[in-house]
Design an enzyme around this catalytic site. Structure first.
Site, PDB file in Angstrom:
ATOM      1  N   GLY A 189       0.831  -1.199   0.000  1.00 28.10           N
ATOM      2  CA  GLY A 189       0.000   0.000   0.000  1.00 28.10           C
ATOM      3  C   GLY A 189       0.863   1.246   0.000  1.00 28.10           C
ATOM      4  O   GLY A 189       2.078   1.173   0.226  1.00 28.10           O
ATOM      5  N   GLY A 223       0.849   5.527   1.172  1.00 27.84           N
ATOM      6  CA  GLY A 223       0.160   6.561   1.928  1.00 27.84           C
ATOM      7  C   GLY A 223       0.793   7.906   1.647  1.00 27.84           C
ATOM      8  O   GLY A 223       1.690   8.026   0.789  1.00 27.84           O
ATOM      9  N   ASP A 238      -5.877  10.354  15.231  1.00 27.72           N
ATOM     10  CA  ASP A 238      -6.558  10.347  13.935  1.00 27.72           C
ATOM     11  C   ASP A 238      -7.316   9.029  13.727  1.00 27.72           C
ATOM     12  O   ASP A 238      -7.013   8.279  12.799  1.00 27.72           O
ATOM     13  CB  ASP A 238      -5.510  10.549  12.825  1.00 27.72           C
ATOM     14  CG  ASP A 238      -6.139  10.622  11.445  1.00 27.72           C
ATOM     15  OD1 ASP A 238      -7.343  10.938  11.350  1.00 27.72           O
ATOM     16  OD2 ASP A 238      -5.416  10.374  10.452  1.00 27.72           O
TER      17      ASP A 238
HETATM   18  N1  LIG Z   1       0.954  -3.498   8.588  1.00 29.62           N
HETATM   19  C1  LIG Z   1       0.493  -3.425   7.342  1.00 29.62           C
HETATM   20  N2  LIG Z   1       0.254  -4.556   6.628  1.00 29.62           N
HETATM   21  C2  LIG Z   1      -0.237  -4.491   5.365  1.00 29.62           C
HETATM   22  N3  LIG Z   1      -0.521  -3.340   4.726  1.00 29.62           N
HETATM   23  C3  LIG Z   1      -0.306  -2.176   5.379  1.00 29.62           C
HETATM   24  C4  LIG Z   1       0.195  -2.153   6.708  1.00 29.62           C
HETATM   25  N4  LIG Z   1       0.297  -0.866   7.102  1.00 29.62           N
HETATM   26  C5  LIG Z   1      -0.125  -0.127   6.068  1.00 29.62           C
HETATM   27  N5  LIG Z   1      -0.485  -0.893   5.027  1.00 29.62           N
HETATM   28  C6  LIG Z   1      -0.994  -0.442   3.717  1.00 29.62           C
HETATM   29  O1  LIG Z   1      -0.303   0.737   3.337  1.00 29.62           O
HETATM   30  C7  LIG Z   1      -1.195   1.847   3.229  1.00 29.62           C
HETATM   31  C8  LIG Z   1      -0.518   3.103   3.742  1.00 29.62           C
HETATM   32  O2  LIG Z   1      -0.126   2.959   5.085  1.00 29.62           O
HETATM   33  P1  LIG Z   1      -0.283   4.137   6.140  1.00 29.62           P
HETATM   34  O3  LIG Z   1       0.537   3.810   7.313  1.00 29.62           O
HETATM   35  O4  LIG Z   1      -1.714   4.420   6.360  1.00 29.62           O
HETATM   36  O5  LIG Z   1       0.394   5.319   5.311  1.00 29.62           O
HETATM   37  P2  LIG Z   1       0.422   6.892   5.534  1.00 29.62           P
HETATM   38  O6  LIG Z   1       0.402   7.144   7.001  1.00 29.62           O
HETATM   39  O7  LIG Z   1       1.698   7.265   4.882  1.00 29.62           O
HETATM   40  O8  LIG Z   1      -0.764   7.445   4.821  1.00 29.62           O
HETATM   41  C9  LIG Z   1      -2.421   1.441   4.029  1.00 29.62           C
HETATM   42  O9  LIG Z   1      -3.577   2.054   3.574  1.00 29.62           O
HETATM   43  C10 LIG Z   1      -2.461  -0.068   3.812  1.00 29.62           C
HETATM   44  O10 LIG Z   1      -3.056  -0.362   2.565  1.00 29.62           O
END
Ligand SMILES: Nc1ncnc2c1ncn2[C@@H]1O[C@H](COP(=O)(O)OP(=O)(O)O)[C@@H](O)[C@H]1O
Ligand SMILES: [Mg+2]
Length: 485
Positions: A20, A22, A141
């Site tokens: 993923g 972000g 959040d």
């Molecule tokens: N532990 C994890 N295992 C699998 N996928 C994950 C995990 N953490 C995050 N992801 C994927 O990565 C994406 C971005 O992670 P996130 O931490 O929310 O990013 P950001 O804070 O940079 O927006 C998530 O929406 C999810 O799809």
């Protein structure tokens, strides 16, 4: 071999598939561990994150909060030892929580799940949040993409690096928030430097619980006849909890909603307390309007009790509701709107009819039907999952000449799902299907001989089977041949 660019605890790691992306970075699988994921920050974000993540790792939050929270476990660095990101528990096969609280997607993604599942899953989510609070962090959040749900109702929190944590001298803030989950006293404020509290989280938590138990409706999203276009953020700021039974509010819930009276008294009170204003009184501090909201721990207790009160409707047994309610709210909503949130829909009815005719055909020894029924039992599609029954029906189908059944038996033995792994049997069944020219069976045999799965590795055999599969256009077989042979 290419040199590794990243190191975890000083050991080189190789990135696998991207899981993923972000705003701050990307999340990857790593080849060295099937249970870990790593988050790598965008180069311009990494340096500002390093001390917070190092502190989180040092605090052993991953261990303290337990398996429902994907806290940072270890630091990822580059060749020079510079901070790039962190490792955490990998989450696969889970869905974001909004896929569950939206009734339409619930039907698709969580088929056959009734209100009991919603209450149970809500309790798991609240447990996960309680474990973050217990570990001394504030989430800040809370929103619908940071909470992931498995098909059987387990919950895991991700995006933990944005949680707020205090190191004794300073707080590492959570700088972001989503309007619909933001507490009234924070609405409209910049969040970059705001110190968030557990009580703020408890507002968001109550919104989330309301979404889950109230069919995806927001507790403040009623209509104000005097100001029909009033924004949601302003409704929240003004404590306009549309469903309140104890306070005068100027907005009314949408028609055909689940109402507060449909919940057990304890849950009703908890929502009123979470969404109400602090009563002004002698001890009320001037300007401090935020009430003390029910904690995550308290919600776990309330939901546990609610679960025990759920009963099935006499008219429609798929309707579960709290016994404290005089009549079934789902029947009421159906009468008001024609929407049956938990009733069997026409699509399901057709599936049921299809299943009946499939069973009939299978019992009269039709090999395709026997194979199809076996697969349904294997996957739990329209029937309860039952590997033994799946196995028996596939064997029947195989006996009556189904090549697909031979292949599927091979897969079941190869994976060992429910009946124990047996490579020899897998090979036998794949060979049978391959004799009839099945390209997938040829490909699987190619892979088994390449890996040496239960047989000595034999690259000649592997190539022979892969070529047979490739000749029939098997894409993966072609790729494997071109990269390995
Ligand atoms: N532990 C994890 N295992 C699998 N996928 C994950 C995990 N953490 C995050 N992801 C994927 O990565 C994406 C971005 O992670 P996130 O931490 O929310 O990013 P950001 O804070 O940079 O927006 C998530 O929406 C999810 O799809
Ligand atoms: Mg984040």
């Amino acid at each position: 071999m290419k040199p590794a660019h990243f190191y975890l605890n000083g050991h080189p790691i190789t990135l696998g598939a991207k899981l993923g992306s972000g705003g701050e970075g990307d999340v990857y699988e790593i080849q060295e561990s099937s249970s870990l994921a790593v988050k790598l920050y965008k180069p311009d974000k990494a340096a500002s994150r390093a001390s917070k993540i190092r502190f989180m790792v040092q605090q052993k939050l991953a261990e303290r909060a337990g398996k429902m929270v994907a806290f940072p476990q270890a630091i990822v660095t580059d060749q020079k030892g510079c901070f790039c990101g962190f490792s955490m528990k990998k989450v696969v096969g889970y869905l974001p929580v909004h896929e569950l609280y939206s009734p339409k997607s619930r039907r698709l993604k969580f088929p056959n799940k009734d209100y009991r599942f919603l209450v149970h899953t809500t309790q798991n989510i609240v447990r996960a949040i309680a474990s973050v609070h217990k570990a001394g962090c504030v989430i800040g959040d809370i929103n619908h993409s940071g909470i992931l749900i498995s098909r059987d109702g387990l919950a895991i929190l991700i995006d933990t690096d944005s949680f707020q944590i205090h190191d004794g001298r300073k707080a590492y803030h959570c700088q972001v928030g989503v309007e619909e989950y933001t507490a009234p006293e924070l609405q409209g404020q910049s969040l970059t430097k705001t110190l968030r509290t557990e009580n703020h989280d408890c507002f968001a938590l109550a919104v989330l619980i309301f979404y889950l138990l109230g069919m995806g409706r927001h507790p403040f999203a009623g209509t104000d006849p005097r100001d029909p276009n009033k924004e949601l953020g302003h409704q929240i700021r003004d404590y306009q909890f549309s469903y309140s039974l104890t306070r005068p509010v100027s907005n009314v819930p949408p028609r055909a909603s689940l109402l507060l009276k449909d919940f057990p008294p304890e849950i009703r009170k908890a929502f009123e307390a979470a969404f109400g204003e602090r009563k002004s009184g002698f001890f009320g501090i001037k300007g401090a309007t935020a009430p003390q909201r029910p904690s995550a721990f308290e919600w776990v207790q309330f939901l546990g009790k609610m679960q025990k009160t759920l009963k099935s409707c006499q008219v429609n047994p798929q309707h579960y509701y709290s016994a404290s309610s005089k009549s079934c709210p789902w029947c009421r909503i159906r009468q008001q709107s024609g929407i049956d949130y938990f009733g069997m829909n026409p699509q399901k009815q057709t599936q049921k009819n299809n299943l009946l005719s499939l069973k009939k055909a299978a019992h009269s020894q039709n090999p395709q039907a026997e194979c199809a029924l076996g697969l349904r039992y294997f996957e739990g599609r329209g029937v309860s999952k039952d590997p033994q029954k799946a196995f028996q029906w596939l064997q029947e189908a195989e006996k009556h000449g189904s090549i697909a059944a031979s292949f599927n038996l091979g897969v079941i033995f190869y994976q060992g799902n429910g009946i124990g792994q047996n490579f020899e049997m897998a090979r036998k069944y794949f060979e049978k299907a391959a004799l009839s020219g099945d390209p997938d069976a040829n490909y699987n045999l190619g892979v088994m001989y390449f890996n040496g799965d239960g047989i000595p590795q034999n690259l000649k055999h592997s190539e022979k089977y892969l070529k047979k599969a490739a000749m029939k256009g098997h894409v993966e077989a072609k790729q494997m041949l071109s990269s390995l042979f």
